[in-house]
Write a protein that holds these residues in place. Structure first.
Motif, PDB file in Angstrom:
ATOM      1  N   TYR A   1       0.834  -1.205   0.000  1.00  0.00           N
ATOM      2  CA  TYR A   1       0.000   0.000   0.000  1.00  0.00           C
ATOM      3  C   TYR A   1       0.870   1.256   0.000  1.00  0.00           C
ATOM      4  O   TYR A   1       0.524   2.261  -0.640  1.00  0.00           O
ATOM      5  N   GLU A   2       1.994   1.209   0.699  1.00  0.00           N
ATOM      6  CA  GLU A   2       2.899   2.353   0.733  1.00  0.00           C
ATOM      7  C   GLU A   2       3.505   2.596  -0.644  1.00  0.00           C
ATOM      8  O   GLU A   2       3.588   3.746  -1.102  1.00  0.00           O
ATOM      9  N   PHE A   3       3.938   1.530  -1.310  1.00  0.00           N
ATOM     10  CA  PHE A   3       4.496   1.673  -2.654  1.00  0.00           C
ATOM     11  C   PHE A   3       3.439   2.178  -3.635  1.00  0.00           C
ATOM     12  O   PHE A   3       3.736   3.015  -4.499  1.00  0.00           O
ATOM     13  N   TRP A   4       2.212   1.654  -3.531  1.00  0.00           N
ATOM     14  CA  TRP A   4       1.130   2.138  -4.402  1.00  0.00           C
ATOM     15  C   TRP A   4       0.930   3.639  -4.242  1.00  0.00           C
ATOM     16  O   TRP A   4       0.909   4.394  -5.223  1.00  0.00           O
ATOM     17  N   LEU A   5       0.784   4.082  -2.991  1.00  0.00           N
ATOM     18  CA  LEU A   5       0.460   5.479  -2.738  1.00  0.00           C
ATOM     19  C   LEU A   5       1.602   6.398  -3.162  1.00  0.00           C
ATOM     20  O   LEU A   5       1.379   7.398  -3.868  1.00  0.00           O
ATOM     21  N   LEU A   6       2.817   6.065  -2.763  1.00  0.00           N
ATOM     22  CA  LEU A   6       3.946   6.941  -3.047  1.00  0.00           C
ATOM     23  C   LEU A   6       4.245   7.017  -4.542  1.00  0.00           C
ATOM     24  O   LEU A   6       4.489   8.102  -5.082  1.00  0.00           O
ATOM     25  N   SER A   7       4.215   5.886  -5.230  1.00  0.00           N
ATOM     26  CA  SER A   7       4.498   5.889  -6.666  1.00  0.00           C
ATOM     27  C   SER A   7       3.435   6.663  -7.442  1.00  0.00           C
ATOM     28  O   SER A   7       3.754   7.390  -8.387  1.00  0.00           O
ATOM     29  N   THR A   8       2.190   6.540  -7.026  1.00  0.00           N
ATOM     30  CA  THR A   8       1.117   7.252  -7.708  1.00  0.00           C
ATOM     31  C   THR A   8       1.214   8.747  -7.451  1.00  0.00           C
ATOM     32  O   THR A   8       0.992   9.562  -8.355  1.00  0.00           O
ATOM     33  N   LEU A   9       1.553   9.126  -6.231  1.00  0.00           N
ATOM     34  CA  LEU A   9       1.706  10.539  -5.897  1.00  0.00           C
ATOM     35  C   LEU A   9       2.858  11.180  -6.664  1.00  0.00           C
ATOM     36  O   LEU A   9       2.731  12.304  -7.164  1.00  0.00           O
TER      37      LEU A   9
END
Length: 461
Positions: free
Chosen positions: A396-404
């Protein structure tokens, strides 16, 4: 006692500064384990992500939920979610101070917020601070009633019941500060004891109902550490957790222990023996409860959340009994000003660890963005676990940070056990996490920009 306007100004400046920090460090706060997990489900389901009946979190979750309904960009939603955990206590402070016109309780709440908050500023998920918001509103109503000659109205009892209900369900540990507050007021206002005991009865009725009919495995597991009182008997004091807490008192929570010592000296001087016993028993007893439950210590951000109860035990009697004893209003204000400034600086200084943690995620995303296979399964022995703290929320952290930051969502997960996610290697159109597999087609493409249809590979670099 210090003037109401000065309390309002000091509190507002403190909360506004914390609000600014919540924007500056919004990535450190939202790309962090539980919050990225909650944000994922809020955006995926278009609904609240309430767990274990802790529905007090509805207020903070309203921010990302409304943002998603309005179609706001992910960056705006993440920033608003970070801000919501400061906006709620700020609104609580204003409601108590201006709405209920109780400057004493609003000041106690300000002290509660700033005395110990350090790492919990970055771990914003916990419902315990949110439960305290409702508890302090209840205390303001109680305090107003104890200082009034009128009998409490039906509206008073209705509001007390609602607030007790919400606080009780929002976090189980709120039972300790609530019990302390009831006993403190019982000693302080003997002429109002019937009313005070009635409020206690209301809360404990809800607590018993919750314990019998709404018990959750998570809450039960969280209380398993209490069994250590039997297994560790009688060696309660030579624990690593006790040594850690002493270090925390020196380097982070120094004002909490200084105010505690001040209160004890004041009660001894004034021969307030019952109050002295009450605060000493609760302060030492609660430290023992947490430390025996976690005898080997633990991550400070997690244990600090539980230690926050200590700042409540200190803040209420300090504001009620000790602070008014300082004859100089100027000295009172200087004490409060120094505590608030030191608290904000302590919060800021703690960001290095969380910024470095965030940088590790950023570097890995950047380093692998040109690779042919970008969907990664990373063995736990390949990551700095001391920096990451917990790895279950990594996907979830990788999803959020990469998308941001990149505008493209990445599927990267850290596996704790060898071969844990080997089954997911062929999942070329799925996002995998510790708790489930999600098909790209089932996710809102505005917030989940998954375009990589290669299969997962083991990351061995």
């Amino acid at each position: 006692m210090i003037g109401k306007n000065k309390i309002l100004i000091l509190g507002s400046l403190t909360f506004l500064t914390m609000l600014i920090l919540s924007v500056i460090f919004y990535k450190e706060r939202t790309c962090f384990i539980d919050i990225s997990f909650h944000l994922f489900y809020i955006l995926k389901d278009g609904n609240f992500a309430i767990q274990n009946f802790r529905f007090g979190a509805l207020i903070t979750q309203l921010f990302p939920l409304i943002g998603s309904k309005l179609g706001l960009p992910l960056t705006s939603i993440a920033i608003s979610y970070s801000m919501s955990f400061i906006i709620l206590p700020f609104l609580t402070f204003l409601l108590v101070h201006l709405g209920l016109r109780n400057s004493k309780i609003s000041l106690a709440y300000l002290l509660f917020v700033i005395l110990m908050t350090t790492h919990t500023f970055y771990w914003i998920q916990s419902e315990l601070p949110q439960a305290f918001s409702f508890l302090f509103i209840l205390l303001a109503l109680l305090d107003n009633a104890t200082n009034s000659d009128k009998e409490p109205s039906p509206i008073f009892w209705f509001l007390i019941s609602i607030l007790a209900y919400i606080a009780c369900y929002t976090h189980p540990l709120i039972i300790f500060p609530f019990t302390f507050a009831i006993l403190y007021y019982y000693l302080s206002y003997p002429q109002k004891r019937k009313m005070i005991l009635s409020i206690g009865f209301i809360y404990f009725s809800f607590y018993i109902i919750k314990a019998i009919f709404f018990k959750t495995s998570y809450d039960t597991q969280a209380m398993d550490g209490v069994k250590n009182f039997i297994s560790l008997f009688p060696d309660y004091f030579n624990l690593q957790s006790n040594k850690n807490l002493l270090k925390y008192f020196v380097y982070d929570y120094y004002f909490t222990i200084l105010l505690m010592i001040t209160i004890v000296v004041f009660y001894i001087k004034m021969k307030m023996h019952k109050e002295l016993f009450l605060i000493s028993a609760f302060f030492i007893g609660y430290c023992l409860l947490v430390n025996v439950s976690y005898p080997n210590g633990g991550d400070q951000f997690y244990l600090e959340n539980q230690y926050l109860v200590l700042s409540f035990i200190v803040a209420l009697p300090f504001v009620s009994d000790v602070l008014p004893d300082f004859k100089s209003i100027k000295i009172q204000y200087i004490i409060l000003f120094v505590i608030c400034v030191a608290g904000v600086l302590r919060i800021y200084n703690a960001h290095d660890f969380y910024s470095n943690r965030l940088e590790w995620f950023q570097n890995l995303i950047s380093k692998t963005e040109i690779d042919e296979n970008k969907k990664l399964i990373i063995p736990a022995n390949k990551v700095p676990k001391d920096m990451l703290l917990m790895t279950w929320g990594s996907s979830y952290e990788f999803w959020l940070l990469s998308t941001l930051e990149k505008g493209i969502s990445r599927s990267i997960i850290i596996e704790e056990l060898p071969g844990e996610f080997d089954w997911a290697i062929p999942a070329n159109k799925s996002f995998i996490s510790k708790w489930g597999t999600f098909e790209y087609t089932d996710l809102n493409t505005k917030y989940f920009v998954f375009t990589d249809t290669t299969q997962y590979i083991k990351f061995e670099k």
